[in-house]
Write a protein that holds these residues in place. Structure first.
Motif, PDB file in Angstrom:
ATOM      1  N   HIS A 109     -10.691  58.905 -90.385  1.00 37.38           N
ATOM      2  CA  HIS A 109     -11.231  59.591 -89.215  1.00 37.38           C
ATOM      3  C   HIS A 109     -12.442  58.861 -88.645  1.00 37.38           C
ATOM      4  CE1 HIS A 109      -8.622  62.937 -89.952  1.00 37.38           C
ATOM      5  NE2 HIS A 109      -9.222  63.289 -91.073  1.00 37.38           N
ATOM      6  N   LEU A 111     -14.228  60.150 -85.448  1.00 38.60           N
ATOM      7  CA  LEU A 111     -14.100  61.181 -84.429  1.00 38.60           C
ATOM      8  C   LEU A 111     -15.466  61.588 -83.886  1.00 38.60           C
ATOM      9  CD1 LEU A 111     -11.601  63.505 -86.359  1.00 38.60           C
ATOM     10  CD2 LEU A 111     -11.065  61.527 -84.920  1.00 38.60           C
ATOM     11  N   GLY A 131      -8.245  56.383 -87.065  1.00 37.47           N
ATOM     12  CA  GLY A 131      -7.884  57.126 -85.871  1.00 37.47           C
ATOM     13  C   GLY A 131      -9.144  57.483 -85.099  1.00 37.47           C
ATOM     14  N   ALA A 133     -11.046  59.402 -81.778  1.00 37.17           N
ATOM     15  CA  ALA A 133     -10.924  60.457 -80.777  1.00 37.17           C
ATOM     16  C   ALA A 133     -12.292  61.048 -80.475  1.00 37.17           C
ATOM     17  CB  ALA A 133      -9.986  61.564 -81.251  1.00 37.17           C
ATOM     18  N   ARG A 168      -7.559  62.900 -76.794  1.00 42.04           N
ATOM     19  CA  ARG A 168      -6.427  62.223 -77.420  1.00 42.04           C
ATOM     20  C   ARG A 168      -6.887  61.285 -78.531  1.00 42.04           C
ATOM     21  NH1 ARG A 168      -2.826  57.969 -76.651  1.00 42.04           N
ATOM     22  NH2 ARG A 168      -3.871  57.011 -74.882  1.00 42.04           N
ATOM     23  N   ARG A 169      -6.122  61.269 -79.607  1.00 39.80           N
ATOM     24  CA  ARG A 169      -6.422  60.402 -80.745  1.00 39.80           C
ATOM     25  C   ARG A 169      -5.619  59.110 -80.623  1.00 39.80           C
ATOM     26  NH1 ARG A 169      -7.696  61.930 -86.751  1.00 39.80           N
ATOM     27  NH2 ARG A 169      -7.185  60.018 -87.869  1.00 39.80           N
TER      28      ARG A 169
END
Length: 244
Positions: A109, A111, A131, A133, A168-169
């Motif tokens: 992550h 994020l 990822g 986002a 959106r990721r």
């Protein structure tokens, strides 16, 4: 190799001329509480970082950061939020303002505030578990630690709208294709590659690196003529300087 700790939330390790900062709140997915931000800000101002020629920031093997600890900010008054940006919330700009090159080593992550922290680095190395986002709009707020501003400059307003308004990721491969990530590497290789890149950068003349970073940052926003003038002035400053 020398290591120091900062209250158990940021570990600072020195590898030759490279300072490595590790977020150590894995049980909370390295969520950026004000405590963690404060410890990271202290680490960025520490002698280990000040004396280094390059800096690596990472969350470790499994996760970079799941973002800001929004439960802390939810109850703040506008006055308290303004004070936050002057205190622990200044950590994002502190990373961006370092004179030496900085590398974010990203897995898992990345994020919200974690993504904003990675964007504040000069280089981002991501493994294929990463990822990215910015989900803030979905909970009624917006990225406010440089995420929108840096994204617009990196990938333009259209793709910024796509990421921020939709929350959106994007995976490492897509982030690389968009220019958000410097290199996408196989799973588990992000830290090794970040260390290699940092060691390479640490071998460059530090004053030339610092001035070039400033010129690049200014040229992204300045008119063409101003950018050219800054290049020439920086060259003149370096020309007769012992810069090894």
């Amino acid at each position: 190799m020398a290591a120091t700790g900062t209250a158990g939330t940021v570990e600072v390790t020195v590898h030759g001329r490279v300072a490595e900062l590790v977020l150590c709140r894995e049980a909370k997915l390295n969520a950026l509480s004000t405590h963690l931000e404060t410890r990271l800000l202290e680490a960025l101002r520490s002698p280990a970082v000040r004396d280094s020629r390059a800096v690596v920031v990472t969350g470790g093997a499994r996760v970079f950061s799941a973002g800001a600890d929004t439960t802390e900010l939810r109850e703040m008054t506008p006055e308290a939020i303004a004070a936050y940006y002057r205190s622990s919330g200044a950590v994002y700009e502190a990373l961006a303002a370092l004179p030496q090159p900085t590398v974010a080593a990203v897995a898992g992550h990345c994020l919200g505030g974690g993504f904003e922290l990675a964007l504040a680095a000069d280089f981002r190395i991501a493994d294929d578990s990463a990822g990215f986002a910015l989900p803030e709009v979905g909970i009624g707020i917006l990225p406010s630690s440089g995420g929108v501003t840096r994204l617009v400059r990196a990938i333009g307003p259209a793709r910024t709208r796509d990421l921020v308004l939709r929350g959106r990721r994007v995976a490492a491969a897509e982030a690389y294709a968009w220019g958000l990530v410097t290199e996408a590497v196989p799973r588990g290789a992000h830290l090794k590659r970040a260390r290699e890149l940092a060691a390479e950068l640490a071998g460059q003349p530090p004053l030339a690196v610092a001035l070039t970073k400033q010129v690049i940052g200014a040229a992204a926003e300045a008119p063409r003529e101003t950018g050219l003038l800054l290049e020439q002035l920086a060259y003149a400053a370096l020309h007769r300087t012992d810069n090894s």
